[in-house]
Design a protein around this motif. Structure first.
Motif, PDB file in Angstrom:
ATOM      1  N   GLN A  12       0.343   2.790   2.559  1.00 14.63           N
ATOM      2  CA  GLN A  12       1.219   2.080   1.644  1.00 14.63           C
ATOM      3  C   GLN A  12       1.211   0.579   1.911  1.00 14.63           C
ATOM      4  OE1 GLN A  12       2.793   3.391  -0.955  1.00 14.63           O
ATOM      5  NE2 GLN A  12       3.686   1.395  -1.503  1.00 14.63           N
ATOM      6  N   GLU A  13       1.171   0.188   3.177  1.00 14.18           N
ATOM      7  CA  GLU A  13       1.131  -1.228   3.517  1.00 14.18           C
ATOM      8  C   GLU A  13      -0.153  -1.893   2.995  1.00 14.18           C
ATOM      9  OE1 GLU A  13       1.523  -1.356   7.719  1.00 14.18           O
ATOM     10  OE2 GLU A  13       3.676  -0.839   7.720  1.00 14.18           O
ATOM     11  N   GLU A  16       0.025  -2.464  -0.762  1.00 11.96           N
ATOM     12  CA  GLU A  16       0.857  -3.619  -1.103  1.00 11.96           C
ATOM     13  C   GLU A  16       0.103  -4.929  -0.867  1.00 11.96           C
ATOM     14  OE1 GLU A  16       4.364  -3.201   1.235  1.00 11.96           O
ATOM     15  OE2 GLU A  16       5.159  -1.503   0.068  1.00 11.96           O
ATOM     16  N   GLU A  19      -2.125  -5.653  -3.782  1.00 13.66           N
ATOM     17  CA  GLU A  19      -1.360  -6.131  -4.930  1.00 13.66           C
ATOM     18  C   GLU A  19      -0.985  -7.607  -4.775  1.00 13.66           C
ATOM     19  OE1 GLU A  19       0.205  -5.831  -8.676  1.00 13.66           O
ATOM     20  OE2 GLU A  19      -0.954  -4.336  -7.577  1.00 13.66           O
ATOM     21  N   ARG A  20      -0.600  -7.978  -3.600  1.00 18.60           N
ATOM     22  CA  ARG A  20      -0.210  -9.371  -3.351  1.00 18.60           C
ATOM     23  C   ARG A  20      -1.425 -10.306  -3.438  1.00 18.60           C
ATOM     24  NH1 ARG A  20       2.942  -9.398   2.217  1.00 18.60           N
ATOM     25  NH2 ARG A  20       2.927 -11.659   1.764  1.00 18.60           N
TER      26      ARG A  20
END
Length: 255
Positions: A12-13, A16, A19-20
């Protein structure tokens, strides 16, 4: 924390971070890239060193595990390409997108297929102990030289390709060296012609014995055929018998 839960949290990290990065620019994207590389290299290291061997022991022969190793190799290659690309280059976001698709496909296989099988094969206590080992090793990798570890992983995953290129380069190098060399002179198969004076000398020497033999043949008497056999000596003529003493002849006419 259980091993499967820890790995899901790391997945999950990473998602993210992708996405960033897609929305970042300038210095921010460089910092996010370094964070992404550190997380993915550390995550792959704890899976390959600890999690996959334990999974093989619990599940036996499973096609999911060798497939996961190969997917890690592709991820490492794309990470190295991403590190060598300037964020302002148009290929940077293309490579980032390819890397994201590889990671998402890998995560989907693990979370939907491998993790459920392991949770059934391993007890909760064993998964908890395994999770502690994974977390400790992940911290160690993050604190090490991540880029050097990434380069080692890429070189380790491509030994066959490197050796084939080396073998292909050797014949090409030999051909290039041969092309630079001057052409070798071929040894002549024809005997060198002797000088004219030497030829005349040899001809005269060869003719001399022949002329001498011819003259000797001319002076020798001609043969007339087979030699006649020697005649036998003639026997001496018979003498008349002499008579007794007195020398009287005993011829028939005296009678």
């Amino acid at each position: 924390m259980k091993a499967t839960d820890l790995l899901k949290e790391q997945h999950q990290e990473v998602d993210e971070l992708f996405e960033r990065m897609s929305q970042a620019s300038g210095n921010e994207i460089n910092a996010l890239r370094d964070e992404l590389v550190a997380n993915l290299v550390g995550h792959a290291a704890i899976e390959e060193e600890i999690f996959y061997p334990e999974s093989r022991e619990a599940l036996g022969a499973s096609p999911l595990i060798p497939t996961s190793y190969e997917e890690h190799s592709l991820v490492h290659i794309m990470l190295q390409k991403l590190l060598s690309t300037d964020p302002g280059d148009e290929s940077f976001h293309a490579r980032l997108e390819v890397l994201k698709e590889l990671v998402q496909h890998h995560v989907q296989e693990e979370e939907q297929e491998l993790f459920p099988q392991l949770e059934s094969a391993m007890g909760a206590e064993r998964l908890e102990e395994l999770g502690n080992r994974l977390e400790s090793r992940f911290v160690q990798v993050r604190e090490s030289n991540v880029e050097a570890l990434l380069s080692q992983s890429v070189a380790k995953s491509m030994p066959a390709t490197t050796s084939r290129r080396g073998r292909a380069a050797k014949p090409a190098a030999r051909k290039a060296a041969a092309a630079k060399r001057p052409p070798a002179k071929r040894a002549s198969t024809q005997r060198a012609e002797p000088a004219r004076g030497a030829q005349k000398g040899r001809r005269g020497a060869a003719a001399a014995p022949t002329t001498g033999r011819k003259k000797a043949a001319e002076t020798a008497p001609a043969k007339t055929g087979r030699a006649a056999p020697a005649r036998k000596p003639s026997r001496p003529a018979k003498t008349t018998r002499t008579g007794r003493k007195g020398g009287r002849s005993s011829s028939a006419s005296a009678r």
